[in-house]
Design an enzyme around this catalytic site. Sequence first.
Site, PDB file in Angstrom:
ATOM      1  N   LEU A 151       4.136 -28.614  20.854  1.00 20.47           N
ATOM      2  CA  LEU A 151       4.954 -27.343  21.025  1.00 20.47           C
ATOM      3  C   LEU A 151       5.724 -26.968  22.233  1.00 20.47           C
ATOM      4  O   LEU A 151       5.506 -27.654  23.333  1.00 20.47           O
ATOM      5  CB  LEU A 151       4.034 -25.830  21.108  1.00 20.47           C
ATOM      6  CG  LEU A 151       3.416 -25.833  19.586  1.00 20.47           C
ATOM      7  CD1 LEU A 151       2.231 -24.642  19.548  1.00 20.47           C
ATOM      8  CD2 LEU A 151       4.370 -25.456  18.457  1.00 20.47           C
ATOM      9  N   HIS A 206       3.209 -13.970  18.892  1.00 20.48           N
ATOM     10  CA  HIS A 206       4.542 -15.139  18.539  1.00 20.48           C
ATOM     11  C   HIS A 206       3.863 -16.251  17.992  1.00 20.48           C
ATOM     12  O   HIS A 206       4.327 -17.123  17.819  1.00 20.48           O
ATOM     13  CB  HIS A 206       5.191 -15.083  19.534  1.00 20.48           C
ATOM     14  CG  HIS A 206       5.536 -14.059  20.515  1.00 20.48           C
ATOM     15  ND1 HIS A 206       6.565 -13.073  19.938  1.00 20.48           N
ATOM     16  CD2 HIS A 206       5.270 -13.468  21.816  1.00 20.48           C
ATOM     17  CE1 HIS A 206       6.779 -12.253  20.707  1.00 20.48           C
ATOM     18  NE2 HIS A 206       6.105 -12.204  21.694  1.00 20.48           N
ATOM     19  N   LEU A 207       2.579 -16.281  17.251  1.00 15.97           N
ATOM     20  CA  LEU A 207       1.985 -17.150  16.271  1.00 15.97           C
ATOM     21  C   LEU A 207       2.001 -18.351  17.145  1.00 15.97           C
ATOM     22  O   LEU A 207       1.290 -18.658  18.021  1.00 15.97           O
ATOM     23  CB  LEU A 207       2.989 -17.553  15.072  1.00 15.97           C
ATOM     24  CG  LEU A 207       3.377 -15.837  14.445  1.00 15.97           C
ATOM     25  CD1 LEU A 207       4.021 -16.198  12.977  1.00 15.97           C
ATOM     26  CD2 LEU A 207       1.933 -15.664  13.651  1.00 15.97           C
ATOM     27  N   ASP A 208       2.869 -19.496  16.706  1.00 17.22           N
ATOM     28  CA  ASP A 208       2.708 -20.969  17.435  1.00 17.22           C
ATOM     29  C   ASP A 208       3.427 -20.988  18.935  1.00 17.22           C
ATOM     30  O   ASP A 208       3.530 -22.037  19.289  1.00 17.22           O
ATOM     31  CB  ASP A 208       3.436 -21.716  16.500  1.00 17.22           C
ATOM     32  CG  ASP A 208       2.448 -22.097  15.539  1.00 17.22           C
ATOM     33  OD1 ASP A 208       1.484 -21.869  15.365  1.00 17.22           O
ATOM     34  OD2 ASP A 208       3.190 -22.349  14.277  1.00 17.22           O
ATOM     35  N   GLU A 209       3.670 -19.724  19.408  1.00 20.11           N
ATOM     36  CA  GLU A 209       4.138 -19.659  20.926  1.00 20.11           C
ATOM     37  C   GLU A 209       3.018 -19.196  21.835  1.00 20.11           C
ATOM     38  O   GLU A 209       3.313 -19.211  22.871  1.00 20.11           O
ATOM     39  CB  GLU A 209       5.400 -18.711  21.031  1.00 20.11           C
ATOM     40  CG  GLU A 209       6.426 -19.313  19.989  1.00 20.11           C
ATOM     41  CD  GLU A 209       7.700 -18.265  20.119  1.00 20.11           C
ATOM     42  OE1 GLU A 209       7.867 -17.673  21.247  1.00 20.11           O
ATOM     43  OE2 GLU A 209       8.495 -18.402  19.250  1.00 20.11           O
TER      44      GLU A 209
END
Length: 281
Positions: free
Chosen positions: A194, A224-227
């Site tokens: 990421l 922010h989910l995958d952040e």
Amino acid sequence: MKKYATITVIGRDKTGVIARVTNYLFEQHANIEELEEQVTRGQFSMTLQASWAKKNFNAAQIRDGLAGLAAVLGMEIKVRFTDPNRRQRFAILVTKEPRCFETLAQAVANRSLKADPAIVIGNYASFESIAKKFKLPFACVPWEDRANAELKALKILDEHEVDFVVLARFMKILSPNFVWRYKNKIINIHPSLLPSFPGPQAYRQAYEHGVKIAGCTAHFVDMHLDEGPIIAQGSFHLRPGMTLPQIVETGQKLEAKVLLKAVKSYLLKHLDVYWGTVNEV
């Protein structure tokens, strides 16, 4: 010896909520160690860490008082009491891919992971046979209707007194409403370094872009989910001529390893999340 609790407050935004809750805890001789709140489209969310000296601690009184305050405010207030000397209880959320789950379950079985898997929740009933292989309780929660599914899942987590949640390739998006109830207590594994190539087709995107290094990221889930804040990462080199299936197989093996490392770090070290960054302290 101190007593600890995590308190979450969720509901329509209104004036004075923070003051009402913190004043009540002050009256109950609590020390507020951490507080975070936000308002999103009119919804107020707060998570609060509190502690008590043993002589000032009355769990039933605190729970009843917060329930009364919730009724007065018209909001949901939940409290989870935690004992720092108790083994952590965690839930594993899964979809279909078994490798991350099997790695976690095997680590529990050989006692290299010092925590207790309280429940396995999957959105496909077919996963029950894999959970049974490791003698772990399984609950199937279909996820076609996310709002109802999350309510059912949260109820199961409460019933099993879960301290933290591990998403072992759980291929569903959790709403902020769910995430806030387990702030910095949901660990996810994402098949990408990421923030590059977000989403479920990360390996395909990497393959199509001709990258030379691929990998995965274990992180806390946030709004922010995958952040979310990164806990651990791993990478591997793409050899000339590697096919997409070979890349996926290599990546999935690494995912399981990195996810297990992240869970162990969470259990063995105090991970401090500050301005979106995880630090070991």
